[in-house]
Write a protein that holds these residues in place. Structure first.
Motif, PDB file in Angstrom:
ATOM      1  N   ARG A   1       0.851  -1.190   0.000  1.00 26.17           N
ATOM      2  CA  ARG A   1       0.000   0.000   0.000  1.00 26.17           C
ATOM      3  C   ARG A   1       0.881   1.233   0.000  1.00 26.17           C
ATOM      4  N   ASP A   2       0.639   2.128  -0.930  1.00 24.34           N
ATOM      5  CA  ASP A   2       1.380   3.381  -1.027  1.00 24.34           C
ATOM      6  C   ASP A   2       0.372   4.503  -1.195  1.00 24.34           C
ATOM      7  N   GLY A   3      -0.007   5.124  -0.088  1.00 25.55           N
ATOM      8  CA  GLY A   3      -1.060   6.132  -0.137  1.00 25.55           C
ATOM      9  C   GLY A   3      -2.372   5.480  -0.543  1.00 25.55           C
ATOM     10  N   ASP A   4      -2.971   5.973  -1.624  1.00 22.76           N
ATOM     11  CA  ASP A   4      -4.218   5.390  -2.116  1.00 22.76           C
ATOM     12  C   ASP A   4      -3.992   4.258  -3.107  1.00 22.76           C
ATOM     13  N   ALA A   5      -2.732   4.000  -3.462  1.00 24.27           N
ATOM     14  CA  ALA A   5      -2.419   2.919  -4.408  1.00 24.27           C
ATOM     15  C   ALA A   5      -2.326   1.588  -3.665  1.00 24.27           C
ATOM     16  N   VAL A   6      -3.034   0.579  -4.181  1.00 32.75           N
ATOM     17  CA  VAL A   6      -3.078  -0.752  -3.566  1.00 32.75           C
ATOM     18  C   VAL A   6      -2.600  -1.784  -4.584  1.00 32.75           C
ATOM     19  N   TYR A   7      -1.711  -2.671  -4.150  1.00 37.07           N
ATOM     20  CA  TYR A   7      -1.208  -3.774  -4.975  1.00 37.07           C
ATOM     21  C   TYR A   7      -1.617  -5.084  -4.301  1.00 37.07           C
ATOM     22  N   ALA A   8      -2.007  -6.087  -5.106  1.00 38.57           N
ATOM     23  CA  ALA A   8      -2.495  -7.332  -4.517  1.00 38.57           C
ATOM     24  C   ALA A   8      -2.197  -8.523  -5.416  1.00 38.57           C
ATOM     25  N   PHE A   9      -2.373  -9.707  -4.858  1.00 36.85           N
ATOM     26  CA  PHE A   9      -2.339 -11.006  -5.543  1.00 36.85           C
ATOM     27  C   PHE A   9      -0.936 -11.522  -5.854  1.00 36.85           C
ATOM     28  N   GLY A  10      -0.009 -10.653  -6.298  1.00 42.78           N
ATOM     29  CA  GLY A  10       1.303 -11.134  -6.698  1.00 42.78           C
ATOM     30  C   GLY A  10       1.296 -11.877  -8.022  1.00 42.78           C
ATOM     31  N   HIS A  11       0.198 -11.856  -8.729  1.00 37.00           N
ATOM     32  CA  HIS A  11       0.046 -12.477 -10.050  1.00 37.00           C
ATOM     33  C   HIS A  11      -1.138 -11.820 -10.742  1.00 37.00           C
ATOM     34  N   PRO A  12      -1.332 -12.033 -12.018  1.00 32.98           N
ATOM     35  CA  PRO A  12      -2.462 -11.386 -12.710  1.00 32.98           C
ATOM     36  C   PRO A  12      -3.792 -12.033 -12.379  1.00 32.98           C
ATOM     37  N   LEU A  13      -4.864 -11.313 -12.651  1.00 29.12           N
ATOM     38  CA  LEU A  13      -6.214 -11.878 -12.604  1.00 29.12           C
ATOM     39  C   LEU A  13      -6.506 -12.552 -13.934  1.00 29.12           C
ATOM     40  N   ASP A  14      -6.504 -11.779 -15.009  1.00 24.15           N
ATOM     41  CA  ASP A  14      -6.699 -12.307 -16.364  1.00 24.15           C
ATOM     42  C   ASP A  14      -5.630 -11.816 -17.325  1.00 24.15           C
ATOM     43  N   LEU A  15      -4.705 -10.971 -16.835  1.00 25.14           N
ATOM     44  CA  LEU A  15      -3.627 -10.414 -17.655  1.00 25.14           C
ATOM     45  C   LEU A  15      -4.194  -9.565 -18.801  1.00 25.14           C
ATOM     46  N   LEU A  16      -5.230  -8.773 -18.499  1.00 24.44           N
ATOM     47  CA  LEU A  16      -5.916  -7.994 -19.528  1.00 24.44           C
ATOM     48  C   LEU A  16      -5.514  -6.529 -19.552  1.00 24.44           C
ATOM     49  N   GLY A  17      -4.576  -6.127 -18.685  1.00 19.23           N
ATOM     50  CA  GLY A  17      -4.115  -4.744 -18.721  1.00 19.23           C
ATOM     51  C   GLY A  17      -5.057  -3.803 -17.996  1.00 19.23           C
ATOM     52  N   ARG A  18      -5.560  -2.787 -18.706  1.00 21.21           N
ATOM     53  CA  ARG A  18      -6.448  -1.795 -18.094  1.00 21.21           C
ATOM     54  C   ARG A  18      -7.757  -2.452 -17.681  1.00 21.21           C
ATOM     55  N   ARG A  19      -8.179  -2.144 -16.460  1.00 18.94           N
ATOM     56  CA  ARG A  19      -9.427  -2.696 -15.932  1.00 18.94           C
ATOM     57  C   ARG A  19     -10.230  -1.599 -15.247  1.00 18.94           C
ATOM     58  N   ALA A  20     -11.462  -1.924 -14.905  1.00 21.06           N
ATOM     59  CA  ALA A  20     -12.329  -1.042 -14.127  1.00 21.06           C
ATOM     60  C   ALA A  20     -13.225  -1.934 -13.276  1.00 21.06           C
ATOM     61  N   LEU A  21     -12.640  -2.558 -12.239  1.00 19.64           N
ATOM     62  CA  LEU A  21     -13.336  -3.512 -11.384  1.00 19.64           C
ATOM     63  C   LEU A  21     -13.556  -2.916  -9.994  1.00 19.64           C
ATOM     64  N   PHE A  22     -14.499  -3.500  -9.260  1.00 17.96           N
ATOM     65  CA  PHE A  22     -14.729  -3.088  -7.880  1.00 17.96           C
ATOM     66  C   PHE A  22     -13.568  -3.568  -7.006  1.00 17.96           C
ATOM     67  N   LEU A  23     -12.943  -2.646  -6.274  1.00 16.59           N
ATOM     68  CA  LEU A  23     -11.916  -2.980  -5.288  1.00 16.59           C
ATOM     69  C   LEU A  23     -12.615  -3.073  -3.938  1.00 16.59           C
ATOM     70  N   GLN A  24     -12.633  -4.280  -3.336  1.00 13.38           N
ATOM     71  CA  GLN A  24     -13.415  -4.515  -2.130  1.00 13.38           C
ATOM     72  C   GLN A  24     -12.584  -5.190  -1.051  1.00 13.38           C
TER      73      GLN A  24
END
Length: 561
Positions: free
Chosen positions: A226-249
């Motif tokens: 976590r860096d301010g409002d930036a959040v990193y997760a999983f350590g691997h891709p979800l679908d490797l699709l690049g730009r996304r617009a998903l709910f962060l929950q």
């Protein structure tokens, strides 16, 4: 492997009103400073929302070789939090902190993959430098697609966790998953009474969801950095699709299900039993090689879906969901999957059984700036047929991008009547000699299943295009053999979520889209045809009685009497 965790479930908590305060970033440890024998600590949730710690021993550092996409840290985990279960799906993204030469604890990376080891105690860690290279993209703000939408399908890798879905839909989804070789997990929708919003700090459970509300679809893992409002997760891709617009929950962990065999392809691996997600806290904007990332704050653009099922005696079931709108990136809305799952679940909750029924369904897609919505209404004797056509219609809306449809909402309304009147066509008779263009009487002998025999008189127009000579008139019920066929087609349609099934041909204009949607309106009844191929003409309509069976009548056609 831990990258194979996806969750389909219920999530009914509203989004947070405002972003959380900025969080200071942890110091990081370069991969060059990581070496065998280091004693480190990892963070992850194993029960509820409380972050637990466990020990990590660095075994070695691995170079980037296939199938790895970058270097990895080979580790062994231990401690009360993981001794009984090891690590599995849901632990993806658990941050690993190692001490530097001065004793300062630094983030070295995040647990990302398992190796199939008995006990699930040996795993791989994605270095923090790899994770931070996949920085969150700016949140979408009126962006337009770079190319055509190839498909509304969302190929989701790995095990799918499902909750809140009726048993009938669960069986169909399980069949589709089995065909694709993907394991499927069922889980509770959430703890009784809910849970408070959680700070998305390293070690917290996190979800990247395609939809939220009464039906939610997404992936569960762990916050890595976590860096301010930036959040990193999983350590691997979800679908490797690049730009996304998903709910962060955020998310809730019920427990860790232990299976020491460590064989993910057989479902024999420890995994976190989690909720589908919880409170929307921001937007996942990047789905890259070493992590997913996003920003805490406003949620993604979304479109509401409402499903209303009414039964006898005033009974009603209502399901509401919001679907992340990724059409700006050519990724659709997921309507073709979420809509039939929600509709099928509403029917099952209303009926409380799989008993025969008759139903009517109206599907409406509301467009901004257009007074009348697009869609269709139809009557059905097989709910699987209704759900299949709903999925196909939603897929057309998802796939259309010339220009993108200004969709403001989708609604499905159903009226369900218990019981089914089913008449079987046994025989048919008509005049032996007929002329082209003549309207001839045809008498049908019918027998109701578990009921009485009866006759029915219909009139059939002889086509003027028929050549003189011998022909055969075929009378058939429009529901003949449909029950099993539509169940199979619906299973294939749900298989789109596992990257099965075909993409529908894309409509070229909004008028064509409206016409394609209206074409789903097909009255039920008795059909007549003179040609071997092609559909027949409806000669008797009934929204209350299912007609099955067929009869053939030989005729001699002349130009005139």
């Amino acid at each position: 492997m831990l990258r194979r965790l996806l969750v389909l479930a219920l999530a009914a908590v509203p989004p947070l009103a405002a972003s959380q305060p900025a969080v200071a970033a942890d110091p990081i440890m370069p991969l060059a400073d990581v070496h065998a024998g280091m004693r480190c600590t990892a963070l992850s949730v194993v029960r509820g929302t409380q972050i637990s710690s466990f020990d990590v021993e660095v075994i070695d550092v691995l170079s980037a070789e296939p199938p790895l996409t970058g270097p990895r840290i080979l580790v062994r985990v231990s401690g009360p939090a993981v001794d009984a279960t090891g690590v599995g799906p849901g632990f993806s993204g658990s941050p690993v902190y190692c001490p530097d030469a001065a004793g300062t604890r630094r983030n070295a990376g995040a647990i990302s993959e398992g190796l199939g080891e008995y006990g699930n105690h040996v795993a791989l860690v994605t270095p923090i430098e790899e994770i931070l290279s996949d920085r969150p993209a700016p949140a979408p703000a009126g962006a337009r697609p770079a190319g055509r939408i190839a498909s509304s399908a969302r190929p989701l890798a790995g095990p799918l966790t499902v909750s809140g879905v009726g048993s009938r839909m669960m069986r169909l989804l399980s069949t589709a998953a089995h065909r694709a070789g993907r394991p499927l997990l069922a889980a509770p929708s959430g703890p009784a009474g809910g849970f408070p919003p959680q700070d998305l700090r390293p070690g917290a459970a996190v979800a990247a969801s395609i939809s939220e509300g009464d039906v939610a679809l997404g992936a569960i893992g762990t916050v890595s950095y976590r860096d301010g409002d930036a959040v990193y997760a999983f350590g691997h891709p979800l679908d490797l699709l690049g730009r996304r617009a998903l709910f962060l929950q955020d998310a809730y962990v019920f427990t860790v299900i232990a299976n020491p065999l460590g064989v993910p392809d057989l479902g024999a691996v420890s995994y976190k039993l989690t909720s589908s997600g919880g409170h929307t806290q921001g937007t996942v904007t990047t789905d890259a090689d070493a992590a997913i990332s996003g920003t805490v704050g406003a949620g993604p653009p979304s479109v509401p879906l409402r499903v209303v099922a009414r039964g006898t005696g005033g009974r009603i079931q209502v399901l509401d969901a919001r679907l992340a709108d990724e059409r700006a990136y050519g990724l659709g809305l997921g309507l073709s999957t979420v809509a039939p799952l929600a509709a099928g679940t509403a029917i099952e909750r209303l009926q409380r059984s799989l008993a025969p029924m008759t139903m009517a369904m109206c599907v409406r897609f509301a467009l901004r700036g257009r007074d009348r919505p697009l869609g269709f209404c139809n009557h059905y004797f097989f709910p699987d047929q209704a759900l299949f056509e709903l999925s196909e219609a939603a897929g057309l809306v998802d796939a259309y991008d010339l220009p993108p449809v200004p969709l403001s909402g989708a609604e499905v309304r159903m009226r369900v009547t218990p019981g089914l009147k089913d008449d079987v066509i046994l025989r048919a008779s008509a005049p032996r000699r007929v002329t082209r263009g003549e309207r001839i009487p045809v008498r049908l002998s019918l027998h109701r299943r578990r009921g009485e025999a009866r006759t029915l008189l219909v009139h059939v127009r002889v086509p003027r295009s028929l050549r003189p000579g011998r022909h055969r008139l075929v009378i058939a019920g429009s529901g003949d053999g449909a029950s099993g066929a539509f169940a199979e087609e619906l299973t294939d349609e749900l298989g789109i979520i596992f990257d099965l099934g075909d993409t529908p041909r894309e409509p070229r204009t909004l008028r064509e889209l409206a016409a394609r949607l209206r074409s789903f309106h097909q009255p039920q009844g008795i059909e007549a045809r003179f040609h071997r191929r092609g559909g027949g003409a409806l000669v008797f309509r009934s929204d209350e009685v299912l007609f099955e069976g067929r009869a053939r009548i030989p005729l001699i056609v002349s130009r005139r009497r």
